[in-house]
Write a protein that holds these residues in place. Structure first.
Motif, mmCIF file in Angstrom:
data_model
loop_
_atom_site.group_PDB
_atom_site.id
_atom_site.type_symbol
_atom_site.label_atom_id
_atom_site.label_comp_id
_atom_site.label_asym_id
_atom_site.label_seq_id
_atom_site.Cartn_x
_atom_site.Cartn_y
_atom_site.Cartn_z
ATOM 1 N N SER A 198 0.777 -1.017 -0.028
ATOM 2 C CA SER A 198 -0.115 -0.025 0.147
ATOM 3 C C SER A 198 0.765 1.394 -0.100
ATOM 4 C CB SER A 198 -0.912 0.079 1.252
ATOM 5 O OG SER A 198 -1.727 1.248 1.231
ATOM 6 N N GLU A 199 1.964 1.105 0.702
ATOM 7 C CA GLU A 199 2.872 2.373 0.908
ATOM 8 C C GLU A 199 3.628 2.655 -0.562
ATOM 9 O OE1 GLU A 199 6.619 4.047 3.608
ATOM 10 O OE2 GLU A 199 4.798 2.601 4.596
ATOM 11 N N LEU A 200 4.135 1.585 -0.927
ATOM 12 C CA LEU A 200 5.117 1.450 -1.944
ATOM 13 C C LEU A 200 4.143 1.782 -3.492
ATOM 14 C CD1 LEU A 200 7.610 -1.454 -1.463
ATOM 15 C CD2 LEU A 200 7.906 1.115 -1.245
ATOM 16 N N LEU A 201 3.271 1.199 -3.597
ATOM 17 C CA LEU A 201 2.487 1.358 -4.830
ATOM 18 C C LEU A 201 1.054 2.307 -4.477
ATOM 19 C CD1 LEU A 201 2.939 -2.335 -5.932
ATOM 20 C CD2 LEU A 201 4.155 -0.421 -6.907
ATOM 21 N N SER A 202 0.068 1.464 -4.037
ATOM 22 C CA SER A 202 -1.227 1.898 -3.639
ATOM 23 C C SER A 202 -2.249 0.894 -2.800
ATOM 24 C CB SER A 202 -2.182 2.653 -4.905
ATOM 25 O OG SER A 202 -2.653 1.506 -5.528
ATOM 26 N N TRP A 203 -3.321 1.308 -2.370
ATOM 27 C CA TRP A 203 -4.250 0.725 -1.544
ATOM 28 C C TRP A 203 -4.701 -0.401 -2.344
ATOM 29 C CZ3 TRP A 203 -9.218 0.134 -3.210
ATOM 30 C CH2 TRP A 203 -9.569 0.952 -4.154
ATOM 31 N N ARG A 204 -4.850 -0.258 -3.720
ATOM 32 C CA ARG A 204 -5.241 -1.479 -4.508
ATOM 33 C C ARG A 204 -4.681 -2.634 -4.669
ATOM 34 N NH1 ARG A 204 -9.140 1.205 -7.468
ATOM 35 N NH2 ARG A 204 -8.989 3.441 -7.814
ATOM 36 N N TRP A 205 -3.244 -2.662 -4.281
ATOM 37 C CA TRP A 205 -2.367 -3.730 -4.245
ATOM 38 C C TRP A 205 -2.784 -4.667 -3.121
ATOM 39 C CZ3 TRP A 205 0.517 -5.932 -7.959
ATOM 40 C CH2 TRP A 205 0.626 -4.993 -9.237
ATOM 41 N N VAL A 206 -3.300 -4.283 -1.870
ATOM 42 C CA VAL A 206 -3.747 -5.038 -0.813
ATOM 43 C C VAL A 206 -4.817 -6.175 -1.157
ATOM 44 C CG1 VAL A 206 -3.118 -3.095 0.957
ATOM 45 C CG2 VAL A 206 -5.510 -3.529 0.244
ATOM 46 N N PHE A 207 -5.465 -5.818 -2.234
ATOM 47 C CA PHE A 207 -6.453 -6.712 -3.042
ATOM 48 C C PHE A 207 -5.797 -7.652 -3.971
ATOM 49 C CE2 PHE A 207 -9.061 -3.075 -1.373
ATOM 50 C CZ PHE A 207 -9.876 -3.873 -0.524
ATOM 51 N N PHE A 208 -4.904 -6.809 -4.655
ATOM 52 C CA PHE A 208 -4.282 -7.531 -5.873
ATOM 53 C C PHE A 208 -3.569 -8.851 -5.310
ATOM 54 C CE2 PHE A 208 -4.460 -3.635 -8.765
ATOM 55 C CZ PHE A 208 -5.961 -4.117 -9.158
ATOM 56 N N MET A 209 -2.598 -8.376 -4.101
ATOM 57 C CA MET A 209 -2.001 -9.606 -3.675
ATOM 58 C C MET A 209 -2.650 -10.893 -3.267
ATOM 59 S SD MET A 209 -1.061 -8.279 0.337
ATOM 60 C CE MET A 209 -1.064 -9.935 0.894
ATOM 61 N N ILE A 210 -3.906 -10.958 -3.014
ATOM 62 C CA ILE A 210 -4.905 -12.000 -2.659
ATOM 63 C C ILE A 210 -4.662 -13.150 -4.062
ATOM 64 C CG2 ILE A 210 -7.089 -12.688 -2.025
ATOM 65 C CD1 ILE A 210 -7.355 -10.169 -0.467
ATOM 66 N N ILE A 211 -4.676 -12.627 -5.057
ATOM 67 C CA ILE A 211 -4.896 -13.298 -6.405
ATOM 68 C C ILE A 211 -3.925 -14.684 -6.161
ATOM 69 C CG2 ILE A 211 -4.862 -13.509 -8.766
ATOM 70 C CD1 ILE A 211 -5.681 -10.356 -8.628
ATOM 71 N N ILE A 223 4.312 0.677 8.707
ATOM 72 C CA ILE A 223 4.419 0.528 10.351
ATOM 73 C C ILE A 223 3.294 0.190 10.821
ATOM 74 C CG2 ILE A 223 4.846 1.726 12.401
ATOM 75 C CD1 ILE A 223 7.259 1.316 10.637
ATOM 76 N N ILE A 224 2.072 0.392 10.291
ATOM 77 C CA ILE A 224 0.757 0.227 10.845
ATOM 78 C C ILE A 224 0.706 -1.334 10.543
ATOM 79 C CG2 ILE A 224 -1.670 0.323 10.383
ATOM 80 C CD1 ILE A 224 -1.164 3.301 10.124
ATOM 81 N N GLY A 225 1.122 -2.004 9.353
ATOM 82 C CA GLY A 225 0.892 -3.150 8.968
ATOM 83 C C GLY A 225 1.552 -4.093 9.867
ATOM 84 N N TRP A 226 2.910 -3.639 10.176
ATOM 85 C CA TRP A 226 3.669 -4.666 11.265
ATOM 86 C C TRP A 226 2.940 -4.600 12.635
ATOM 87 C CZ3 TRP A 226 7.423 -7.902 10.603
ATOM 88 C CH2 TRP A 226 8.160 -7.857 9.501
ATOM 89 N N LEU A 227 2.340 -3.361 12.918
ATOM 90 C CA LEU A 227 1.764 -3.428 13.966
ATOM 91 C C LEU A 227 0.587 -4.319 14.183
ATOM 92 C CD1 LEU A 227 2.281 0.492 15.032
ATOM 93 C CD2 LEU A 227 3.571 -1.344 16.003
ATOM 94 N N LEU A 228 -0.256 -4.257 13.204
ATOM 95 C CA LEU A 228 -1.303 -5.116 13.291
ATOM 96 C C LEU A 228 -0.866 -6.524 13.011
ATOM 97 C CD1 LEU A 228 -3.985 -3.353 10.649
ATOM 98 C CD2 LEU A 228 -3.797 -3.141 13.061
ATOM 99 N N GLY A 229 0.241 -6.814 12.469
ATOM 100 C CA GLY A 229 0.862 -8.301 12.384
ATOM 101 C C GLY A 229 1.100 -8.795 13.721
ATOM 102 N N ALA A 230 1.390 -8.006 14.712
ATOM 103 C CA ALA A 230 1.831 -8.264 16.040
ATOM 104 C C ALA A 230 0.629 -9.151 16.527
ATOM 105 C CB ALA A 230 2.147 -7.103 16.993
ATOM 106 N N ARG A 231 -0.426 -8.612 16.398
ATOM 107 C CA ARG A 231 -1.720 -9.269 16.969
ATOM 108 C C ARG A 231 -1.666 -10.924 16.391
ATOM 109 N NH1 ARG A 231 -6.494 -11.054 14.688
ATOM 110 N NH2 ARG A 231 -8.106 -10.792 16.068
ATOM 111 N N GLY A 232 -1.358 -11.237 15.025
ATOM 112 C CA GLY A 232 -1.367 -12.534 14.473
ATOM 113 C C GLY A 232 -0.169 -13.231 15.345
ATOM 114 N N ILE A 233 0.835 -12.576 15.841
ATOM 115 C CA ILE A 233 1.946 -13.189 16.396
ATOM 116 C C ILE A 233 1.385 -14.006 17.791
ATOM 117 C CG2 ILE A 233 4.341 -12.877 17.630
ATOM 118 C CD1 ILE A 233 4.869 -10.991 15.277
#
Length: 508
Positions: A167-180, A311-321
């Motif tokens: 999302s930071e490098l490209l755009s928010w659209r890629w958070v959906f494209f990465m699911i494919i 950074i927000i992504g890493w912080l949310l990922g901490a929940r999964g850990i």
């Protein structure tokens, strides 16, 4: 709902069971990714699509409510089309909808495709879990459920972490494209390993019950999403939507109670099981707690501290850990009485929520990381015990229908509480803003002190804008604090119901 084609016990060798377990875990991970993947980019979506805080929350809540509506159809879908075909169409449609979300040109289209994502993904989790419980003997249910739960864990770890960078490098659209790519892998696994059954019974769907329940759920969610914007019951629109929801719910209950046995959308027989009813109540609250912090934290961090998406992504990922650690422990703890573990999980979530309620505008990454990890740990402790409690005394023939209602209430609880939490943030934020601006005046001597005023000033437009921005930042922080206090209260309120659960003595 009728019995599905998976109600017959499967005779599988241990290697085949392991492969089925891996496939079902990956399918669950795929769905878990989309539930959380949009959260990390909510602030960027809000700016790109010119949406307000409550409007952008629809991207999350409409996905969840679509899942809640379609989930009870799992029994009919698998009975009508077969579990293999249902999973193939579910995974395939889910992957296509993910691409369309990334390509959406506006907010309305994005919400529509997010709802489609939820609808296609709805049968995947309950059907996967039903197949899992029937594939493994009952003595191995705790172990298999713990391994299967890693799919629920890995999705929320991978999605926000990788999604934040894209999302930071490209755009928010890629958070959906990465699911494919993940969707293609899951699609291949389902085609290869999930078998059709030749003894599938002919089933019918109670369309009257399904449509009335769908209207009741959708209208209730729409009321909650639009209530704060329209000043709740001072609005004719909100009154009309609430009335429609109540009328549809009444029609559903009346129809279910008066329908011929075996023909209603909801089989009343499953509500005669004490543990199941208590499990539904507990899992509804569990759903309320599950994703709410992950939805509140990104806009909080973006608004208050201007954190980047990575950074927000890493912080949310901490929940999964934290959840992953808890699931690893549950491989061994699942053999114990689930009630103390369940209570511990809720208490830990309540502690995490209370810690979040003590955040201020100077919140650090460490504060967010450890509280998110703790909340995730509580989630991991709850999931296996609540599943075991709910279905410990259920007739296996009722398992598919019971599982569908179980997941409906879990998902509906999530969407309801997210909407309520954002309403609390907005309303209490506005209230505190009004109270705080009363203190901002040239006659307030403290604001005249240089070490207090700083760059604030009443003598220039820039100074006034700085004052307004800081007051707004402080006020919205109070709104989030109140939402986290509500989260903690919900954790504590459900604990007394756990003591009402009766567990059978394990057979030797």
């Amino acid at each position: 709902m009728a019995a599905t084609d998976s109600t017959m016990p499967q005779e599988e060798a241990a290697p085949n069971r392991a492969l089925v377990l891996v496939t079902l875990t990956f399918v669950t991970m795929l769905y878990a990714m989309t539930v959380t993947i949009a959260n990390v980019s909510l602030p960027q979506m809000q700016g790109a699509l010119s949406a307000t805080t409550d409007q952008i929350a629809l991207v999350v809540t409409f996905n969840i409510v679509a899942t809640a509506i379609v989930t009870p159809m799992t029994g009919w879908l698998t009975g009508r089309f077969g579990r293999r075909n249902t999973m193939i169409w579910g995974v395939g449609g889910f992957t296509i909808a993910s691409f369309l979300c990334g390509a959406a040109p506006n907010l309305e289209t994005l919400i529509l495709f997010r709802a489609a994502q939820g609808a296609f993904g709805a049968p995947l989790v309950p059907l996967s879990q039903a197949i899992l419980l029937e594939t493994y003997p009952k003595k191995d249910h705790g172990f298999a459920t713990s391994i299967y739960g890693t799919g629920v864990v890995l999705g929320p770890v991978i999605a926000p972490t990788l999604g934040g960078y894209l999302s930071e490098l490209l755009s928010w659209r890629w958070v959906f494209f990465m699911i494919i790519p993940f969707g293609v892998i899951a699609f291949t696994g389902v085609i290869t390993l999930i078998k059709s059954r030749s003894d599938r019974p002919s089933t019918k769907l109670d369309w009257t019950g399904f449509i009335s329940l769908s209207i009741a759920v959708a209208a209730a969610q729409l009321m909650l999403d639009r209530g704060e914007r329209n000043d709740w019951f001072n609005s004719t629109e909100i009154i009309a939507i609430a009335g429609l929801s109540c009328l549809a719910l009444y029609f559903f209950v009346a129809h279910t109670l008066t329908a011929k046995p075996g023909t209603a959308f909801l089989n009343i027989a499953i509500l005669k099981d004490r543990n199941y009813v208590l499990g539904l109540l507990i899992v509804f609250v569990f759903g309320m707690l599950n994703f709410t912090p992950m939805t509140l934290l990104p806009p909080l961090l973006q608004t208050v501290q201007d954190y980047p998406d990575s950074i927000i992504g890493w912080l949310l990922g901490a929940r999964g850990i934290g959840t992953l650690v808890a699931f690893a422990m549950m491989v061994y703890l699942s053999k114990l009485d689930p009630r103390p573990i369940l209570i511990t999980g809720f208490l830990i979530q309540g502690l995490a929520g209370f810690a979040m309620a003590n955040f201020d505008v100077n919140v650090t990454t460490f504060d967010v990381a450890w509280t998110s990890c703790l909340q995730g740990f509580g989630v991991g402790l709850i999931w296996v015990p609540v599943t075991l409690i709910t279905f410990s005394t259920m007739d296996p023939k009722l398992l598919p229908e019971g599982m569908a209602i179980f997941h409906l209430l879990r998902n509906f609880g999530s969407s309801v509480f997210i909407s309520i939490s954002f309403a609390v943030v907005i309303r209490t934020g506005k209230t505190n803003y009004s109270e705080m601006v009363e203190q901002i005046s040239p006659f307030n001597e403290r604001l005249g002190m240089p070490f207090v005023a700083g760059r604030w000033s009443f003598d220039s437009t820039e100074g006034l804008a700085a004052i307004s921005g800081e007051v707004g930042r402080q006020a919205v922080m109070v709104g989030y604090v109140n939402a986290f206090y509500l989260f903690s209260l919900a954790c504590v309120c459900v604990i007394p119901f756990v003591f009402l659960v009766r567990m059978k003595r394990a057979s030797r």
